[in-house]
Design a protein around this motif. Structure first.
Motif, PDB file in Angstrom:
ATOM      1  N   GLU A  76      -4.240  -5.937  -6.289  1.00 28.24           N
ATOM      2  CA  GLU A  76      -3.971  -7.210  -6.925  1.00 28.24           C
ATOM      3  C   GLU A  76      -5.050  -8.198  -6.568  1.00 28.24           C
ATOM      4  N   ASP A 123      -4.971  -1.235 -11.476  1.00 29.62           N
ATOM      5  CA  ASP A 123      -5.613  -2.142 -10.523  1.00 29.62           C
ATOM      6  C   ASP A 123      -7.011  -2.516 -11.004  1.00 29.62           C
ATOM      7  N   VAL A 167      -6.914  -5.252 -13.538  1.00 28.02           N
ATOM      8  CA  VAL A 167      -6.783  -6.586 -12.950  1.00 28.02           C
ATOM      9  C   VAL A 167      -8.166  -7.201 -12.724  1.00 28.02           C
ATOM     10  N   MET A 169       3.644  -1.086  -5.262  1.00 28.64           N
ATOM     11  CA  MET A 169       2.400  -1.747  -5.677  1.00 28.64           C
ATOM     12  C   MET A 169       1.226  -0.778  -5.569  1.00 28.64           C
ATOM     13  N   ARG A 175      -0.254   1.519  -8.306  1.00 27.83           N
ATOM     14  CA  ARG A 175      -1.138   1.028  -9.364  1.00 27.83           C
ATOM     15  C   ARG A 175      -2.458   1.766  -9.445  1.00 27.83           C
TER      16      ARG A 175
END
Lengths: 670, 80
Positions: free
Chosen positions: A37, A65, A68, A411, A414
């Motif tokens: 993130e 990821d 992002v 998480m 990802r």
């Protein structure tokens, strides 16, 4: 406030640098895909904000990821970029660097891991890089913080970082196409550097394509790309346009590396090779992994954890509880306050806090695995098993993190490339026994299996993993009908984790547990205690007439076939959904004993060894906790899948406990 | 010097070869390999094979990585 973004390939030390440049702390580890993130921190010298982005190989994202990071560069406008490159892997890293230079923002090149590179006999000359690329190059060792002072001082005046004037010639055909696309773009406002946009479009970057198709008709530009591609094909220069662009860049990078790098004394990764020969050995690798896991559990629960936990328990049940009692009496507190503090808060929260030693040691072990580079090898070892189950070995990294806490583990999924694999990993994560469930096992193991505590606890973890694999097979066959999974994992060189990093990363994980003790467990304990104190008949009622007993009594009949159909067991399950630790707090309060030996005594009377196994299995499987449900919803962006993950675990828990208890009884166990 | 081409999988662990072509590979994996600098003409070394017909470990430009055998068999290499 100026903002500067850290960009670079995965596992090149961006987050390590981020942690030394800012006053915040983010999660670091030795595998590709630790940061999933965007993280924002304030620079130590107050000069602005630093943004840590997930690692990317190119601006063309494959996994979520990476999306992002690419999205950030397209949509936001950092004032400057710090491009971190791994000096021991310069060629591969520079491919991204060139794309960042084309992006046109002021850029600093952080030449990281020069210590690793030098040790391998690779010498990079920063002056040559500086001269050829036209940007400032700073040698760094982000893990130790060497060189970070220079970075900080350059960032003091972000506006003074010179603009980039880098331009690579892509040959006549491609340059013509770039010029025509730039022409098309000239009308559009608010786009990043047009040449960069044109090049990314020619490379078929989906994010750029999406951005442009929102603003304009992309048909003509795509036609330009197509005609350029067929021209390249007819001249036999390249098969596709993206391939051509890549090969021009690679040619440039090779010539640059020949000039800037001295690899005449290059040595192989000696330590890594020798360790890998054993640790990823085709026959020894897996047994060794299982052995390490066993030793890890043995150390956590028996050798180190249990004695420390006993000491802490002695303190909480003895001096702390007595001291609080005496103090309350001396200030003349009412019976209510006295009971609330001693039985409710100290009993409830203290009953969970005694497991802090085991939990911290488990976190320390997980941090060691993360930082050493062994995690990526575990993926490799587990891949063939996971493939048979319809998933890939990469899912094992999130699974191991899940032993600590399911929330960061989901998480971490990802970084898995395929959406189907990512979804499966997320859905199965609640079966990984997190540290919050640990107090329940430790409590019951101490009562019923005192001689084999580590084995009893380990078997719960194994049970979770086995069910995850079985359900994985089931789900991937019936819920996701698409293609097979792909697997690729980068194996970073091994390194000895630094004491400082280990301590920091253990503390960061454990902090969450302590925070929970002070918030949700505390609140849960107070509410539970009030429910035992009050009843339909008024306050200070006998426990069996309290609201909690009435409430637990509603659930109890359902649990009868599972072997623990008492209101006491039933009433722990609902608060357990808020945080699994509260299961143990509730038991402490119900059985009205602030210390572990007293509780163990009580439990030995209510449960049998068989029903205790059934109960532990139920707690392991029955539902993801509230925080996990939240993150599943966020990551899957679907209520359907979130409710599914809660539903299947509840059904599974009921069936498993039922089978354990009923079959056990038939076999004559008790 | 005579050179022969064969599937990467046929090599002995520890031997080095250069990639001749990559065909019929999953496009996601193909992209990822390209990200790691693995493409036609590049020299790779086969390091070892994982357990239970598991993945093979490869080295390219000093970077170690592992892919499945099925995918590795799509890489045709030149041994000199």
């Amino acid at each position: 406030m100026s903002s500067v973004a850290l960009v670079g390939n995965p596992n090149t030390g961006k987050t390590s640098l981020f942690n030394t440049l800012t006053s915040s702390y983010e999660y670091v580890g030795n595998w590709a895909g630790v940061t999933v993130e965007k993280k924002v921190g304030s620079l130590k010298n107050g000069a602005g904000k630093l943004i840590d982005l997930p690692g990317i190989y190119s601006l063309h994202p494959l996994s979520r990821d990476e999306g992002v990071a690419a999205q950030y560069l397209v949509e936001e406008t950092p004032e400057a970029l710090i491009n971190i490159v791994d000096a021991s892997q310069l060629e591969r890293n520079l491919l991204l660097t060139l794309q960042l230079l084309e992006y046109g923002k002021p850029t600093l090149l952080g030449l990281n891991m020069i210590d690793v590179a030098n040790a391998r006999g690779i010498h990079v000359n920063p002056e040559v890089l500086e001269a050829r690329l036209g940007i400032t190059v700073l040698p760094l060792v982000a893990r130790t913080g060497k060189g970070s002072a220079q970075v900080l001082s350059v960032l003091q005046h972000t506006s003074a970082i010179p603009a980039v004037n880098f331009r690579l010639d892509y040959g006549e055909l491609a340059e013509e196409a770039i010029a025509s696309i730039e022409q098309e773009l000239s009308e559009i406002q608010g786009l990043p550097n047009h040449r960069w946009v044109a090049l990314q479009l020619m490379e078929q970057n989906p994010i750029i394509l999406e951005l442009l198709s929102k603003r304009m008709d992309t048909g003509r530009m795509l036609a330009i790309c197509d005609s350029c591609q067929s021209n390249l094909q007819s001249r036999k220069l390249a098969l596709t346009l993206p391939q051509w662009i890549r090969s021009v860049r690679m040619d440039y990078i090779r010539s640059l590396c020949r000039e800037a790098m001295d690899t005449s004394s290059i040595k192989p990764h000696n330590l890594t090779e020798r360790l890998d020969a054993v640790l990823t050995h085709r026959y020894l690798g897996l047994p060794l992994f299982i052995f390490f896991m066993y030793v890890m559990f043995k150390a956590t629960f028996e050798w180190i954890g249990a004695p420390l936990s006993d000491l802490l328990d002695g303190f909480i049940a003895g001096p702390l509880s007595d001291g609080a009692g005496t103090l309350l009496e001396s200030i003349g507190a009412s019976g209510f306050t006295h009971a609330l503090i001693v039985d409710g808060i100290i009993g409830g929260v203290g009953g969970v806090l005694v497991f802090v030693p085991q939990i911290f040691i488990l976190f320390l072990m997980i941090s060691f695995l993360e930082d050493s580079g062994y995690m990526a090898r575990v993926c490799l070892l587990m891949d063939s098993t996971m493939e048979r189950m319809g998933l890939n070995g990469k899912a094992f990294i999130p699974f191991i993190i899940g032993f600590g806490c399911n929330v960061p583990a989901i998480m971490a999924a990802r970084s898995i490339e395929q959406p189907k694999d990512r979804m499966l990993t997320t859905l199965l994560m609640p079966l990984m026994s997190c540290s919050a469930r640990l107090p329940v096992y430790l409590l019951f193991a101490a009562v019923f299996f005192p001689q084999r505590q580590a084995a009893a606890v380990l078997s719960m973890y194994v049970l979770g993993v086995v069910f995850a694999l079985v359900l994985c097979k089931l789900f991937s066959k019936h819920l996701f009908k698409n293609d097979s999974s792909v697997f690729i994992v980068e194996l970073p060189p091994y390194r000895m984790p630094q004491f400082k990093t280990l301590g920091r990363s253990t503390w960061e994980k454990g902090k969450g547990f302590l925070r929970k003790a002070g918030t949700i467990i505390l609140a849960g304990s107070v509410i539970i205690w009030l429910m035992t104190y009050a009843g339909p008949g008024g306050l200070d009622v006998a426990m069996d007439d309290s609201f909690l007993a009435k409430f637990g009594g509603l659930i109890a009949p359902l649990l009868e076939p599972l072997g623990f159909g008492t209101w006491q067991a039933g009433s722990t399950l609902v608060p357990g959904f808020l945080a699994k630790e509260v299961v143990v707090s509730t038991m402490n309060i119900i059985y009205h004993v602030p210390d572990a030996p007293g509780l163990e005594n009580q439990i030995a009377q209510v449960f049998t060894p068989l029903s205790s196994i059934s109960f532990m299995a139920f707690i392991l499987l029955y539902i993801p906790c509230l925080a996990t449900v939240g993150v599943i919803k966020k990551e899957t962006a679907s209520w359907k899948w979130t409710l599914f993950s809660m539903g299947y675990s509840l059904v599974l828990a009921y069936i498993v406990s039922l089978v354990i208890f009923q079959v056990g009884r038939l076999l004559g166990w008790s | 010097m005579a050179s022969t081409s064969c599937s990467l999988l046929r090599l002995q662990p520890g031997s080095t070869c250069s990639i001749l072509k990559i065909e019929g590979m999953n496009p996601i994996l193909r992209r990822r390999l390209a990200d790691l600098g693995v493409s036609e003409g590049v020299v790779v070394r086969l390091k070892g094979r994982g357990p239970f017909l598991g993945p093979v470990t490869l080295e390219c430009n000093g970077q170690l990585f592992a892919i499945r055998r099925k995918e590795a068999s799509r890489i045709e290499v030149n041994v000199s």
